[in-house]
Write an enzyme that holds these catalytic residues in place. Structure first.
Site, PDB file in Angstrom:
ATOM      1  N   ASN A   2     -94.135  -8.180  52.674  1.00  0.00           N
ATOM      2  CA  ASN A   2     -94.783  -7.835  53.963  1.00  0.00           C
ATOM      3  C   ASN A   2     -94.211  -8.680  55.084  1.00  0.00           C
ATOM      4  O   ASN A   2     -93.888  -8.168  56.164  1.00  0.00           O
ATOM      5  CB  ASN A   2     -96.286  -8.109  53.878  1.00  0.00           C
ATOM      6  N   GLU A  25    -102.250  -5.734  45.662  1.00  0.00           N
ATOM      7  CA  GLU A  25    -100.988  -5.555  44.922  1.00  0.00           C
ATOM      8  C   GLU A  25    -101.232  -5.736  43.438  1.00  0.00           C
ATOM      9  O   GLU A  25    -100.371  -6.106  42.677  1.00  0.00           O
ATOM     10  CB  GLU A  25     -99.932  -6.520  45.480  1.00  0.00           C
ATOM     11  N   ASP A  40     -99.791  -7.643  38.298  1.00  0.00           N
ATOM     12  CA  ASP A  40     -99.849  -8.150  39.676  1.00  0.00           C
ATOM     13  C   ASP A  40     -98.435  -8.445  40.172  1.00  0.00           C
ATOM     14  O   ASP A  40     -97.660  -9.154  39.515  1.00  0.00           O
ATOM     15  CB  ASP A  40    -100.701  -9.427  39.708  1.00  0.00           C
ATOM     16  N   ASP A  46     -96.077  -1.229  51.730  1.00  0.00           N
ATOM     17  CA  ASP A  46     -96.727   0.006  51.242  1.00  0.00           C
ATOM     18  C   ASP A  46     -95.777   0.819  50.379  1.00  0.00           C
ATOM     19  O   ASP A  46     -96.154   1.352  49.333  1.00  0.00           O
ATOM     20  CB  ASP A  46     -97.183   0.869  52.420  1.00  0.00           C
ATOM     21  N   HIS A  75     -95.261  -4.449  56.942  1.00  0.00           N
ATOM     22  CA  HIS A  75     -96.351  -3.910  56.122  1.00  0.00           C
ATOM     23  C   HIS A  75     -96.001  -2.548  55.526  1.00  0.00           C
ATOM     24  O   HIS A  75     -96.326  -2.239  54.378  1.00  0.00           O
ATOM     25  CB  HIS A  75     -97.617  -3.822  56.984  1.00  0.00           C
TER      26      HIS A  75
HETATM   27  N1  LIG Z   1     -98.366  -3.705  52.671  1.00  0.00           N
HETATM   28  C1  LIG Z   1     -99.520  -3.976  52.100  1.00  0.00           C
HETATM   29  N2  LIG Z   1     -99.879  -5.218  51.827  1.00  0.00           N
HETATM   30  C2  LIG Z   1    -101.052  -5.457  51.219  1.00  0.00           C
HETATM   31  C3  LIG Z   1    -101.929  -4.422  50.881  1.00  0.00           C
HETATM   32  N3  LIG Z   1    -103.019  -4.960  50.274  1.00  0.00           N
HETATM   33  C4  LIG Z   1    -102.817  -6.300  50.238  1.00  0.00           C
HETATM   34  N4  LIG Z   1    -101.618  -6.624  50.803  1.00  0.00           N
HETATM   35  C5  LIG Z   1    -101.019  -7.886  50.959  1.00  0.00           C
HETATM   36  O1  LIG Z   1    -100.661  -8.437  49.710  1.00  0.00           O
HETATM   37  C6  LIG Z   1    -100.546  -9.793  49.855  1.00  0.00           C
HETATM   38  C7  LIG Z   1    -101.102 -10.525  48.679  1.00  0.00           C
HETATM   39  O2  LIG Z   1    -100.754 -11.889  48.846  1.00  0.00           O
HETATM   40  P1  LIG Z   1    -101.190 -12.933  47.869  1.00  0.00           P
HETATM   41  O3  LIG Z   1    -102.580 -12.783  47.363  1.00  0.00           O
HETATM   42  O4  LIG Z   1    -100.868 -14.276  48.505  1.00  0.00           O
HETATM   43  O5  LIG Z   1    -100.270 -12.781  46.645  1.00  0.00           O
HETATM   44  P2  LIG Z   1     -98.723 -12.776  46.498  1.00  0.00           P
HETATM   45  O6  LIG Z   1     -98.019 -13.001  47.799  1.00  0.00           O
HETATM   46  O7  LIG Z   1     -98.303 -11.543  45.786  1.00  0.00           O
HETATM   47  O8  LIG Z   1     -98.473 -14.001  45.601  1.00  0.00           O
HETATM   48  P3  LIG Z   1     -98.772 -14.076  44.072  1.00  0.00           P
HETATM   49  O9  LIG Z   1     -99.674 -13.015  43.683  1.00  0.00           O
HETATM   50  O10 LIG Z   1     -99.352 -15.419  43.916  1.00  0.00           O
HETATM   51  O11 LIG Z   1     -97.436 -13.972  43.404  1.00  0.00           O
HETATM   52  C8  LIG Z   1    -101.271 -10.177  51.174  1.00  0.00           C
HETATM   53  O12 LIG Z   1    -100.319 -10.556  52.153  1.00  0.00           O
HETATM   54  C9  LIG Z   1    -101.943  -8.876  51.589  1.00  0.00           C
HETATM   55  O13 LIG Z   1    -101.991  -8.725  52.992  1.00  0.00           O
HETATM   56  C10 LIG Z   1    -101.542  -3.100  51.208  1.00  0.00           C
HETATM   57  O14 LIG Z   1    -102.236  -2.125  50.964  1.00  0.00           O
HETATM   58  N5  LIG Z   1    -100.344  -2.919  51.809  1.00  0.00           N
END
Ligand SMILES: Nc1nc2c(ncn2[C@@H]2O[C@H](COP(=O)(O)OP(=O)(O)OP(=O)(O)O)[C@@H](O)[C@H]2O)c(=O)[nH]1
Length: 570
Positions: free
Chosen positions: A444, A479, A436, A453, A449
């Site tokens: 982002n 992610e 992860d 990606d 965004h």
């Molecule tokens: N660009 C992009 N962002 C994505 C995608 N899928 C999920 N996200 C973003 O990934 C982010 C995940 O955030 P969180 O679950 O808070 O996790 P994090 O910021 O990585 O924090 P931790 O996992 O706790 O370290 C969110 O802002 C989602 O919008 C995608 O396909 N593309």
């Protein structure tokens, strides 16, 4: 009794007598029977040949009653023969050929053509002296009769057709069958054959004429199939004949014409269904084959040569040729299906073939083993399904691929995990990990965004490169990525994943805006090994738990989870 007037005034009576003597000797020797009749007295003089034929004793200058001749005639001929005689006697005719049958000496029946001429007339214009020459036509009539009998047993018409240098054409002989075929009588066309040509279908007439011409020029057998129009009806006939050229430049053909309408109809129907079948097979991309396993022979329709990329003119199909073309990896499957067909009747197999140019095609074979045929024969179809197979494979690929990163998707990961736990045995070693990205939300938020990606894409590709063949790496969430490491123990897995974690952290990312400073990313990895009593949820739970632990511990680390301990930081 007055003798006929001397018809040769330049000769003396003695010379005429001498000529007559000579003529008579010649006729006697050649057995030509003659008679002369003095009509007013009805006294008849005959030569020795006629006397012999009639069974009479002969003396020169002896007269016989004309009745002798009439009585020799068969009753059924007498009336018509005498009718002609009456016309000659009356002076209405000068010459006539009279045909009749007579009973000759020893009771033999003969057919005679009597060529009668009036030599002199009386003052009233009636015949005075007449003479007749008998020609024995018995053999000719018998031969004709025999020919007619034979002809009546032969289908169609047998004939002689003659073509003269001036273009005239006729049928000097045609058996009675000509009426049934052309609707014309044999004697009508014996001097002028145009009625036969008129009956030929206008569209075929020229073709028939030129085929005759060709046969005449080459003196090769004539063969032609054409239509005849009779009223509303059109019939097909086939003719064949042998040509001959005589000394006068007249061509004669001797041959036979038969009605082939039924055969032709069947042939046309067969041809039509063959074309329809061929077309249907083309549309369906379908080839037809027949394999004889007893002899090794194989028949292929044209389409199969196309499918196998082989040339119809130079390649002779056989069962071994087919087996050589089958992809080696699929041959066992094909042979097994053939054996199955012998037991259960149906051969249904999809396999690959390799063309001579090396290209690989997918084919679907469907066949029936006909147990009622005593031979070892399989009859079936083959269809090129390469495009369909490519499409299916593409669909299959898409259904297990993550659209953004190109690595496997969650569905595939879960399928593989399910298989892993179901088939798991105590001797199997496998590790499941969750990878992860840390603080991904900030990427982002900071760069947009699209940048997020791009990071996902790059990291996925990078991870894919670090793994071993057989390891499965999939994007399982936003992610988050899942890993299945086969034949790996805990220590090895921890070491490898920690090395990868470090490499990931060393990667430098340049924001696409170009204005910002390069940045780095880190990832937290939770992992566990698979146990015999695991299901996929229990495995994922432990790996997830370890990941959660790692996040709480400050991220950028590899955490090992086991049944007992909550987590173990690497
Ligand atoms: N660009 C992009 N962002 C994505 C995608 N899928 C999920 N996200 C973003 O990934 C982010 C995940 O955030 P969180 O679950 O808070 O996790 P994090 O910021 O990585 O924090 P931790 O996992 O706790 O370290 C969110 O802002 C989602 O919008 C995608 O396909 N593309």
């Amino acid at each position: 009794m007055p003798l006929p007037k001397n018809p040769y005034p330049d000769l003396s009576d003695a010379q005429v007598r001498e000529q007559l003597q000579w003529l008579e000797t010649m006729m006697t020797r050649s057995k030509v029977a003659t008679w002369k009749l003095h009509r007013p007295s009805m006294k008849m003089f005959i030569n020795s040949a006629l006397a012999e034929l009639l069974g009479q004793s002969w003396q020169r200058e002896q007269s016989y009653p004309f009745e002798l001749l009439v009585e020799a005639m068969h009753a059924e001929c007498r009336h018509s023969a005498m009718a002609v005689m009456q016309q000659l006697w009356a002076g209405d005719l000068e010459h006539a050929d009279v045909i009749f049958r007579v009973t000759a000496a020893h009771g033999q029946a003969r057919t005679i053509r009597d060529t009668v001429s009036v030599i002199s007339h009386d003052r009233q214009g009636q015949a005075e002296w007449l003479t007749g020459v008998w020609i024995d036509m018995t053999d000719t009539v018998m031969a004709h009769h025999r020919l007619e009998r034979i002809a009546s047993t032969v289908p169609g018409v047998i004939y002689q057709f003659s073509m003269y240098p001036d273009g005239r054409m006729c049928f000097p002989y045609a058996s009675a069958g000509i009426k049934a075929i052309y609707g014309v009588d044999a004697d009508v066309v014996s001097t002028d054959g145009s009625a036969v040509f008129d009956a030929i279908h206008p569209a075929d007439r020229e073709r028939v004429r030129s085929s005759i011409q060709q046969s005449a020029e080459s003196l090769q057998p004539w063969f032609c199939e054409y239509r005849i129009v009779r009223g509303e009806q059109t019939r097909w006939v086939a003719g064949n004949a042998m040509p001959e050229l005589d000394a006068e430049g007249v061509y004669h053909w001797f041959g036979q014409i038969v009605d082939t309408t039924l055969d032709k109809q069947r042939e046309l129907e067969l041809e039509e269904s063959r074309i329809t079948l061929k077309r249907a097979q083309e549309i369906a991309e379908l080839g037809y084959w027949k394999a004889n396993f007893a002899t090794g022979e194989l028949y292929w329709s044209d389409k199969i040569y196309d499918i196998f990329g082989l040339d119809k003119d130079t390649v002779k199909p056989s069962i071994s040729l087919f087996q050589q073309a089958v992809h080696p990896d699929d041959l066992a499957l094909v042979l097994a299906s053939e054996q199955q067909a012998k037991k259960f009747g149906t051969h249904d197999v999809v396999h690959r073939i390799i063309r001579p140019d090396g290209s690989v095609r997918w084919v679907h074979e469907l066949a029936d083993y006909n147990q009622y045929i005593h031979e070892d024969i399989l009859i079936g179809t083959v269809r090129d399904i390469t495009e369909q197979k490519i499409y299916e494979q593409e669909l299959e690929r898409l259904s297990i691929t993550d659209e953004l990163t190109g690595v496997y998707n969650r569905r595939y990961f879960m399928q593989q995990l399910e298989q892993l736990v179901v088939r798991f045995t105590p001797s199997t070693q496998a590790v499941v990990a969750i990878f992860d990205i840390d603080y991904f939300k900030q990427i982002n938020d900071n760069y947009g965004h699209a940048e997020g990606d791009a990071v996902l894409r790059r990291l996925a590709q990078f991870m894919q490169q670090q793994l071993r063949p057989g390891d499965i790496f999939a994007r399982t969430g936003g992610e988050e990525f899942g890993l299945l490491l086969h034949r790996t123990n805990a220590a090895d897995a921890k070491r490898r994943l920690n090395a990868i974690r470090i490499l990931v952290n060393e990667l430098e990312f340049v924001p696409s805006t170009g204005t910002e400073q390069p940045y780095r990313v880190s990832a937290t990895i939770g992992l566990t090994n698979v146990h015999v009593d695991d299901d996929k949820d229990s495995v994922l739970y432990r790996a997830d738990h370890a990941l959660y632990f790692g996040k709480n511990k400050g991220r950028n680390c590899v955490i090992w989870a086991d049944d007992e301990a909550d987590a173990d930081v690497v």
